[in-house]
Motif scaffolding. Structure first.
Motif, PDB file in Angstrom:
ATOM      1  N   ARG A   9       0.848  -1.192   0.000  1.00  0.00           N
ATOM      2  CA  ARG A   9       0.000   0.000   0.000  1.00  0.00           C
ATOM      3  C   ARG A   9       0.886   1.246   0.000  1.00  0.00           C
ATOM      4  NH1 ARG A   9      -5.462  -0.563  -1.089  1.00  0.00           N
ATOM      5  NH2 ARG A   9      -6.135  -2.600  -0.315  1.00  0.00           N
ATOM      6  N   ALA A  97      -2.990   5.337  -6.522  1.00  0.00           N
ATOM      7  CA  ALA A  97      -4.137   5.043  -7.382  1.00  0.00           C
ATOM      8  C   ALA A  97      -4.526   3.570  -7.290  1.00  0.00           C
ATOM      9  CB  ALA A  97      -3.816   5.415  -8.829  1.00  0.00           C
ATOM     10  N   ALA A  99      -4.148   1.684  -4.768  1.00  0.00           N
ATOM     11  CA  ALA A  99      -4.673   1.371  -3.439  1.00  0.00           C
ATOM     12  C   ALA A  99      -6.195   1.277  -3.455  1.00  0.00           C
ATOM     13  CB  ALA A  99      -4.220   2.420  -2.424  1.00  0.00           C
ATOM     14  N   ASP A 100      -6.825   1.919  -4.427  1.00  0.00           N
ATOM     15  CA  ASP A 100      -8.284   1.884  -4.534  1.00  0.00           C
ATOM     16  C   ASP A 100      -8.782   0.746  -5.433  1.00  0.00           C
ATOM     17  OD1 ASP A 100      -8.579   4.119  -2.904  1.00  0.00           O
ATOM     18  OD2 ASP A 100      -8.316   5.500  -4.586  1.00  0.00           O
ATOM     19  N   PRO A 102      -9.493  -3.051  -5.963  1.00  0.00           N
ATOM     20  CA  PRO A 102      -9.644  -4.266  -5.142  1.00  0.00           C
ATOM     21  C   PRO A 102      -8.865  -5.437  -5.728  1.00  0.00           C
ATOM     22  CG  PRO A 102     -11.634  -3.852  -6.420  1.00  0.00           C
ATOM     23  CD  PRO A 102     -10.752  -2.662  -6.631  1.00  0.00           C
ATOM     24  N   ALA A 323      -6.229   2.946 -13.585  1.00  0.00           N
ATOM     25  CA  ALA A 323      -5.507   3.646 -12.519  1.00  0.00           C
ATOM     26  C   ALA A 323      -4.160   4.138 -13.021  1.00  0.00           C
ATOM     27  CB  ALA A 323      -5.326   2.713 -11.321  1.00  0.00           C
TER      28      ALA A 323
END
Length: 338
Positions: A9, A97, A99-100, A102, A323
């Motif tokens: 992360r 970017a 990190a969002d 899934p 992303a």
């Protein structure tokens, strides 16, 4: 295959406070107000200040003698030079970017992206993944390089194999051309010239088990979509691969193309790879290519493994591609002036 590292992360980046300062000085010479000097201070990031004033902080005797007592001499404000935009850490922006996006437990993804206009790039993850069918672009590039070295053109049969291998992802054609280039040894020799440092051809006829990284796939894309100064491939060879990657068969045009939002090859050129693992039932899902977004071109490579289904792997790859491009969409053409 060594297990790819766990997905990391991004650390949130802090914001530096801006300090706004205004300075005014009243200069007295010999007890007489010779003038009011206004100085403007502009806050910069990190708390540093840039102060601008056309007037001197002191008044010369000749100037005060020629100025009637009590008259105001207003300093003429000097023009302020533009301040250079701060260095952008695109790797950090890409991590933020992603990190969002899934990712299933046990799955892993790695991404590399290049903005062709600016030359800026970003990468996330350095683990090696099985290529599955994205190696077919590499096989064709190696074949074209060998043909260039021999001073010949591809035969009609080689062209037929190349067309079905790239457009339809035909495995029989891939095996034929894999043998033609000398299998792993031929691929590795070509990749050494292409600048791929972490890619190793699969054993025997297992070309789909070639190991690679997202960064190496980006390097290969630069060979295909670059120019004479950056590519070992001739202009004719590059145009040939690009043309085939721009006409992928219907039903196989998913992946990095999602970043372009286009529904036809006019907005993208790509090659995808998908491989179900017999031992685990999990899927390797990969996609590499060029996409056009708002008139700007990007090279994008996304590799992943550990996906529970093909559909979930495709969704992961497409979200990661979007992303990746968003990192440059937010900063493209940005300048800082004041």
């Amino acid at each position: 295959m060594p297990s790819p590292g766990a997905r990391r992360r991004a650390r949130p980046s802090g914001r530096r406070p801006l300090v706004h300062v205004a300075l005014a000085a009243l200069v007295l010479v010999g007890g007489t107000a010779a003038g009011t000097v206004f100085m403007r201070a502009r806050a910069l990031e990190g708390g540093s200040l840039a102060v601008s004033s056309a007037a001197s902080s002191s008044v010369s005797p000749s100037a005060s003698a020629s100025t009637a007592p009590g008259a105001d001499a207003v300093a003429e404000e000097a023009s302020v030079e533009p301040v250079a935009a701060p260095e952008v850490d695109h790797d950090e922006l890409l991590a933020a970017a992603l990190a969002d996006v899934p990712v299933e437990d046990g799955a892993a993804v790695s991404v590399a992206v290049l903005d062709l206009a600016s030359g800026d790039s970003a990468g996330y993850g350095d683990a090696r993944f099985d290529t599955a069918s994205i190696v077919k672009t590499d096989i064709l590039a190696a074949l074209l390089l060998q043909a260039q070295d021999a001073g010949r053109r591809l035969t009609a049969q080689e062209k037929a194999y190349a067309a079905t291998m790239i457009r339809d992802s035909d495995n029989v054609s891939a095996t034929a051309l894999w043998k033609a280039i000398g299998q792993a040894d031929g691929l590795d020799a070509a990749n050494a010239r292409f600048g791929l440092t972490d890619t190793e051809g699969g054993d025997g006829l297992y070309w789909g088990l070639t190991q690679t990284t997202a960064a190496d796939q980006l390097a290969l894309l630069r060979q295909v979509f670059g120019d004479d100064d950056t590519s070992e491939l001739s202009a004719a060879s590059r145009a040939y691969v690009q043309e085939l990657m721009g006409r992928i068969a219907e039903g196989q045009d998913w992946g990095v193309s999602a970043a372009s939002g286009a529904t036809s090859g006019s907005g993208f050129a790509l090659k995808n790879g998908w491989l179900p693992r017999t031992a685990t039932g999990l899927w390797d899902i990969n996609s590499v290519g060029r996409v056009t977004v708002d008139g700007r071109e990007y090279l994008v490579a996304v590799v992943s493994d550990g996906n529970t289904t093909k559909a979930k792997g495709i969704a992961l790859v497409e979200a990661a591609a979007r992303a990746a491009v968003s990192v440059f969409g937010a900063t493209a053409g940005a300048t800082t002036t004041s």
